[in-house]
Design an enzyme around this catalytic site. Structure first.
Site, mmCIF file in Angstrom:
data_model
loop_
_atom_site.group_PDB
_atom_site.id
_atom_site.type_symbol
_atom_site.label_atom_id
_atom_site.label_comp_id
_atom_site.label_asym_id
_atom_site.label_seq_id
_atom_site.Cartn_x
_atom_site.Cartn_y
_atom_site.Cartn_z
ATOM 1 N N CYS A 92 0.810 -1.223 0.000
ATOM 2 C CA CYS A 92 0.000 0.000 0.000
ATOM 3 C C CYS A 92 0.841 1.269 0.000
ATOM 4 C CB CYS A 92 -0.936 0.029 1.203
ATOM 5 S SG CYS A 92 -2.050 -1.378 1.294
ATOM 6 N N HIS A 346 -9.031 3.066 -2.575
ATOM 7 C CA HIS A 346 -7.635 2.796 -2.191
ATOM 8 C C HIS A 346 -7.009 1.835 -3.198
ATOM 9 C CE1 HIS A 346 -4.095 1.692 -0.096
ATOM 10 N NE2 HIS A 346 -4.590 0.723 0.671
ATOM 11 N N CYS A 377 -0.898 2.410 6.971
ATOM 12 C CA CYS A 377 -0.496 1.052 7.310
ATOM 13 C C CYS A 377 -0.120 0.323 6.025
ATOM 14 C CB CYS A 377 -1.598 0.318 8.057
ATOM 15 S SG CYS A 377 -3.153 0.128 7.151
ATOM 16 N N GLY A 379 0.692 -3.670 4.272
ATOM 17 C CA GLY A 379 0.556 -5.111 4.383
ATOM 18 C C GLY A 379 1.846 -5.815 4.748
#
Length: 398
Positions: A92, A346, A377, A379
């Site tokens: 991300c 997203h 955050c 992954g």
């Protein structure tokens, strides 16, 4: 070290992943090419040959998101063949890492100007497509098996922080939709967007994407309360309090401050510092907390210095865990004041630059604010935070 500035960022409208999404028949690399071309169009004072690097992130580097997409996107966008490019992946935080990596090169003196961004076409390339995780990751109990399913990691975060109830996350999600809808209505989102010619499927011809597809204005807490919890029976994570599966691309121009002023490029933000940190992969949503704490230790600033926050809304629980840690109210107006990913989407590796682009435009409206934070955050158990200074800050004049 030289001052590194964020000149401007743009993005495509974000679409819903899948056969019915606006980008179902559109290539991923064409999405990012549109953003690079738009940056060059908006800044005619930037000679294309002065771009020293193009860094483009993608989480699933396969098909039309593969083949060193930073280089191919540079060629397709019309930059001279002398301009190099590369691809990178930090899930991300791909675009965020593209920015921090090229910014480091600018600060060191290796580059004067770089283009950094990201793309994700989750309709063509679902997260995890083609991967082959080493079985020892689970067999040797290096991580909990739930770490490989992002929705389950969010449920785990609820377990760790039981005070973050589903009612709180649903209320936060409804507020994100409301704030984003208001930002669209007042013309604050439109300047970020690059219209994209879309290719229809099944002989449907061509279209033009001009606005985000995921938002659901008018969403209420009552509606969210009735949604299914796909990751756990009687769980807390739903399609309403999490970001969806999306397609889209972003790009930004970064420059040495002296070079930007030489070329007449605007200085929207000045980079102060950045940090990445690792956490237990099964609660990856807590990542922004240690990343931000690490950043404050390195810069000497504190949470009290931050006047604006852009926190990626992968899941509402992850944002609320950050806010609770730093003693910030759920509805604090400094946080995602124009809504976030729960509303607009997203597309994984592209989202970091969306956060920065929105913060830059907020800075222009808020000369009373000196510092802003973009954080997310990541992954497999990480967090990333980037701290920016507002060049329009009134206190600097005093």
């Amino acid at each position: 070290m030289r001052n590194v500035v964020f000149v401007e960022g743009v993005r495509t409208p974000f679409g819903k992943a899948g056969d019915k999404g606006i980008y179902a028949g559109t290539r991923a690399d064409d999405l990012v090419v549109n953003t690079i071309r738009e940056l060059l169009r908006r800044h005619p004072g930037l000679p294309p040959e002065r771009v020293d690097e193009v860094a483009i992130a993608a989480t699933t580097q396969i098909g039309d998101q593969g083949l060193t997409i930073g280089r191919t996107a540079a060629l397709l966008s019309g930059l001279p063949k002398s301009v190099p490019g590369f691809a990178l992946d930090r899930m991300c935080a791909g675009a965020m890492t593209a920015v921090t990596t090229t910014a480091s090169g600018i600060g060191f003196g290796a580059y004067d100007i770089a283009i950094a961004g990201g793309v994700e076409h989750m309709g063509r390339h679902p997260m995890g497509e083609g991967v082959d995780p080493n079985p020892r990751i689970v067999a040797d109990q290096l991580v909990d098996p739930s770490a490989l399913v992002m929705g389950q990691t969010a449920e785990n975060l609820h377990d760790r922080f039981p005070e973050i109830t589903k009612e709180r996350t649903d209320a936060y999600a409804a507020r994100s939709q409301e704030r984003f809808a208001e930002a669209v209505k007042t013309g604050r989102i439109g300047p970020d967007l690059v219209p994209v010619a879309t290719r229809g499927t099944n002989g449907q011809g061509w279209g033009l994407a001009t606005e985000d597809e995921p938002p659901r204005p008018g969403t209420t807490v009552e509606q969210l309360a009735s949604l299914k919890t796909p990751f756990r029976p009687h769980g807390r994570i739903t399609a309403g309090n999490a970001a969806g599966l999306n397609d889209g691309a972003t790009a930004s121009i970064l420059a040495d401050e002296d070079t930007a002023r030489e070329l007449g490029l605007p200085v929207a933000m000045r980079l102060v510092g950045y940090s990445f940190a690792g956490v237990e992969p099964e609660v990856m949503g807590i990542g922004p907390v240690p990343a931000t704490e690490k950043l404050f230790r390195r810069t000497g600033l504190s949470i009290d210095d931050i006047g604006l926050f852009e926190i990626n809304e992968a899941f509402a629980v992850q944002v609320l865990a950050f806010l609770d840690h730093f003693g910030i109210a759920d509805d604090d107006p400094r946080v995602n004041q124009w809504g976030g990913a729960i509303a607009c989407g997203h597309p994984l590796a592209s989202s970091g630059v969306r956060l920065m682009t929105q913060l830059a435009r907020q800075f222009a409206e808020r000369p009373d604010v000196r510092y802003g934070l973009t954080t997310m955050c990541i992954g497999i158990g990480m967090g990333g935070s980037v701290l920016w200074e507002n060049p329009a800050y009134e206190g600097a004049k005093a």
